[in-house]
Scaffold this active site. Structure first.
Site, mmCIF file in Angstrom:
data_model
loop_
_atom_site.group_PDB
_atom_site.id
_atom_site.type_symbol
_atom_site.label_atom_id
_atom_site.label_comp_id
_atom_site.label_asym_id
_atom_site.label_seq_id
_atom_site.Cartn_x
_atom_site.Cartn_y
_atom_site.Cartn_z
ATOM 1 N N LYS A 27 -4.146 -21.397 -139.889
ATOM 2 C CA LYS A 27 -3.253 -20.257 -139.661
ATOM 3 C C LYS A 27 -2.335 -20.103 -140.879
ATOM 4 O O LYS A 27 -1.880 -21.111 -141.443
ATOM 5 C CB LYS A 27 -2.451 -20.564 -138.385
ATOM 6 C CG LYS A 27 -1.604 -19.458 -137.817
ATOM 7 C CD LYS A 27 -0.988 -19.957 -136.486
ATOM 8 C CE LYS A 27 -0.096 -18.947 -135.805
ATOM 9 N NZ LYS A 27 0.423 -19.459 -134.506
ATOM 10 N N SER A 71 -0.321 -16.344 -130.916
ATOM 11 C CA SER A 71 -0.204 -15.803 -132.243
ATOM 12 C C SER A 71 -1.299 -16.286 -133.197
ATOM 13 O O SER A 71 -1.504 -15.674 -134.237
ATOM 14 C CB SER A 71 1.165 -16.173 -132.821
ATOM 15 O OG SER A 71 1.315 -17.565 -132.928
ATOM 16 N N SER A 117 0.586 -20.128 -128.196
ATOM 17 C CA SER A 117 -0.213 -19.568 -129.289
ATOM 18 C C SER A 117 -1.459 -20.375 -129.622
ATOM 19 O O SER A 117 -2.323 -19.895 -130.355
ATOM 20 C CB SER A 117 0.643 -19.464 -130.554
ATOM 21 O OG SER A 117 1.664 -18.521 -130.390
#
Lengths: 483, 483
Positions: free
Chosen positions: B80, B154, B178
């Site tokens: 990420k 997320s 997330s």
């Protein structure tokens, strides 16, 4: 040292009182002695609420026959007036804040169930904010040893009452050092337990995440006996931890004791205090301690967080309504300190927590290198006149060796040392990581027994308690994972 | 399910890749397969920064001969883009925030040292604020199973990349869910470890006290293998905890599994999801679980603290400068959420902590009554169109079973369940107290092996890993006392 009359013929330590009870003294006799001593001391600023003697006599009568199974049977005690006693007012030394408590604080209930006799509720630095003992609209108690010196705070009345031999023990509270600084100033023991081991139910908070009830007594043995009884898990206190106190023992044969190194030790120019501390370290060495000098800078960095950081906002939560609706009801020094929270944002609060976490990590090697720390309880002395001239700086200086302790989740015990060359009381504090209350108290008792001294401001002699063999040292603290 | 060409001939699970390497496949071949698959999927919004193939080929060549002692030798992964890779930009999905990382995040360094090959840095809900995956100025990745559905966030790109078979595993981060919600939406495993077990060094914080890196993979076994390697104590992360992960085993013979009771379970009217969860519970029962229905109200009370309480101020600390100097650089939804912190005082922050502490105490009996909890990972599905109509409510609803988890210091693993009757992926999350990562993963693996399924959005079949015998259940979690 104040001269005591024949009134105080029975020393108020637990072993002495229980021996007297066993020999036929009645608790009513001791109640008489206590009230006579209060009259003799004649300092009305010690108590904010003194119980009527008749009420205490009745409580003593209700105890029935002496019951040695009740470890505090017939033992007189007092509590700081930020701790509830059922049916009595609690003020936190602020008349506008006063309320009548519907029931005993959880810890007070444990002590009464064990036979202890509540005498009264004592004066304090308002809202437990201060280390000096002079920030109260109820006047301030005179130091029991020397009236020129401040009594110490915030648990001023509780410490002075024990110092004078008015009560066997007392409850204070301790966030920044309020259970240790007044012990040093009154030649008594101040036990500041691991956070969460004594219930906060029925206690007016100062900083709820950092507060604990503390215990003053004339000897380590008495203080620890009270701690063992007071320590009971209270599910209603969200910050309570399940904890079983170990027994007091002789000191471990090997102990590594950390002290501040030459560069980081601080006496603010008080060479008598410096010599006193050196003498105390020598006693520890004679008891078998290996002394390790440590740079205390990381601990001082932590200490600064308490009043310079976000934690003052915790105090603000307690009196926000009062500050907004009736600001003049708050002591001006207290108001100035606590109002700073209004300029601190929630983001600042979290930044403060991050900073503390970083500082905790930086301080870890210190506690990894030693079993306990030994520090002067206070770096120097201040007089009432000093505080009149400057109400803030002496207070800050008093916290040199206390302010970091609760932020780092340590336990502590302040214990009398050899009287200084100028006759002021000596005192050191032993510190260890959370859950090591038995270790610091055990070593404190060894230290205390090596110090020839009388108790508090009384003429009662210290008598050593026989010690059990030391326990195997624990590798891990049996405290549940928290937050 | 998307159709895969012959390009993806080698399933990307660790056992499959290592078998191929053992049999002579070169990592360069797998790099070719990965980049061909990226081209085939053709969704440029998955990556914010895709490495040049030549750079990955070089890293593969640098591995030398196959070394089975390196547990991630030749294993492709993505991270990420709020996690640093040395020499690459980190954006947190905010171009104005971009900086070039000087070194790998601590966890990334562990993975590369174990032989893993970094392919790229993936898209996310900006500053890891969101559970939907559509709050990014870099566009948003299409859900790997069904492009009408949101990808979840997320950690959107990290989940989608694994779902598509582009990478064996990926790193996400997880504060509110997330690392779990996108796993459910892409039919993969999402491992959200105990806070502090994976270093936060080199990770852009969301809520620093509640964040963790998380791991997406196609199987529980792969996710847990990555966790075991990633889990190394980092003294530079002040929130790190010393922790040794136990091995995966067969499920314990007796296990008490708590599920939400009829009154507190919530599917927002999605009866297909309700039936899917029932089916998952039946699988647990067949695996020997005793099901205990629990009122989840105390957990939902905790969940509300995350966005309605003071913790949004933690997010504010990260982007305060940006909000003050360049507010338009922040996604409008993110800005609206995080700016709320400006109205929250430090006193509010502490009141929030007190409230959380009270709620934690209230939730204790729940975890005392069970070994683990099993919840639907998400209560229902939302489409991209749903989010265009209302950017907030679907996001909040997605967090129903995730938001309370980090506030309560639990570990979690989201695992694919039987495909729903409408072909959308099924998913449950298993939850336990801090430090029980091995327990939840072991039970998740038992569950996974009872669910006939293909991996992510690929046509690769699930193949069960042989299981060791269960460990004796631990009475105490060996995590040091914190805070």
């Amino acid at each position: 040292m104040s001269q005591m009359s024949q009134i105080s013929k029975t020393p108020l330590t637990i072993p002495s009182l229980h021996a007297a009870y066993q020999a036929g003294t009645s608790p009513a006799d001791i109640v008489e002695q206590v009230y006579a001593r209060i009259a003799e001391v004649n300092d009305p600023a010690i108590f904010i609420h003194l119980l009527d003697k008749s009420e205490v006599r009745q409580a003593a009568a209700d105890l029935g026959a002496f019951d040695p199974a009740k470890p505090l049977w017939g033992i007189p005690f007092v509590i700081k007036d930020n701790i509830d006693a059922g049916g009595k007012p609690t003020t936190a030394a602020c008349p506008a804040y006063e309320y009548e408590a519907t029931e005993d604080a959880y810890v007070v209930a444990q002590l009464r169930a064990a036979g202890a006799l509540l005498i009264g509720k004592t004066n304090l630095d308002q809202f437990a904010t201060g280390l000096v003992g002079v920030r109260s609209p109820y006047g301030f108690p005179k130091n029991s040893i020397d009236p020129d010196i401040v009594p110490g705070g915030s648990s001023s009345g509780s410490a002075v009452a024990v110092g004078h031999g008015i009560a066997t023990f007392s409850l204070g509270t301790d966030t920044a050092g309020s259970g240790r600084v007044p012990a040093a100033l009154n030649n008594i023991v101040g036990l500041k337990p691991t956070l969460g081991t004594l219930s906060a139910t029925g206690v007016v908070p100062a900083c709820r995440t950092l507060d604990t009830i503390s215990i003053f007594a004339l000897t380590v043995s008495d203080a620890y006996a009270v701690f063992e009884i007071a320590n009971a898990y209270d599910a209603k206190d969200a910050y309570a931890r399940r904890f079983t106190a170990g027994a007091l023992t002789a000191a471990p044969s090997k102990m590594r004791v950390g002290i501040p190194d030459a560069n980081s030790i601080e006496f603010f120019g008080d060479n008598v205090q410096k010599a006193s501390f050196r003498q105390s370290v020598d006693i520890l060495v004679q008891s078998g301690a290996e002394i390790i000098e440590i740079d205390f800078t990381p601990l001082y960095d932590v200490a600064r967080m308490l009043y310079e950081g976000a934690w003052v906002a915790e105090r603000y939560t307690v009196i926000e309504d009062l500050l907004k609706t009736n600001p003049d009801a708050v002591h001006p020094v207290t108001r100035a300190i606590v109002s700073k929270a209004e300029t601190i944002s929630s983001a600042d609060a979290f930044r403060g927590m991050y900073r503390l976490q970083d500082l905790k990590r930086a301080a870890e090697p210190i506690m990894a290198a030693v079993d306990i720390l030994c520090v002067p309880t206070i770096p120097t002395f201040y007089t009432v006149a000093d505080l009149e001239a400057d109400p803030v700086t002496p207070n800050s200086n008093f916290g040199t060796y206390t302010n970091f302790v609760n932020l780092l989740d340590m336990c502590a015990i302040a214990v009398p040392a050899v009287k200084r060359s100028d006759s002021r009381p000596g005192s050191v504090t032993l510190l260890a990581s959370a859950g090591q209350d038995d270790l610091v108290a055990s070593i404190a008792q060894v230290f205390e027994s090596a110090v020839p001294h009388t108790l508090g401001a009384t003429s009662w002699s210290y008598e050593a308690t026989p010690l059990a063999a030391p326990q195997a040292q624990k590798d891990e603290i049996e405290i549940a994972v928290c937050g």
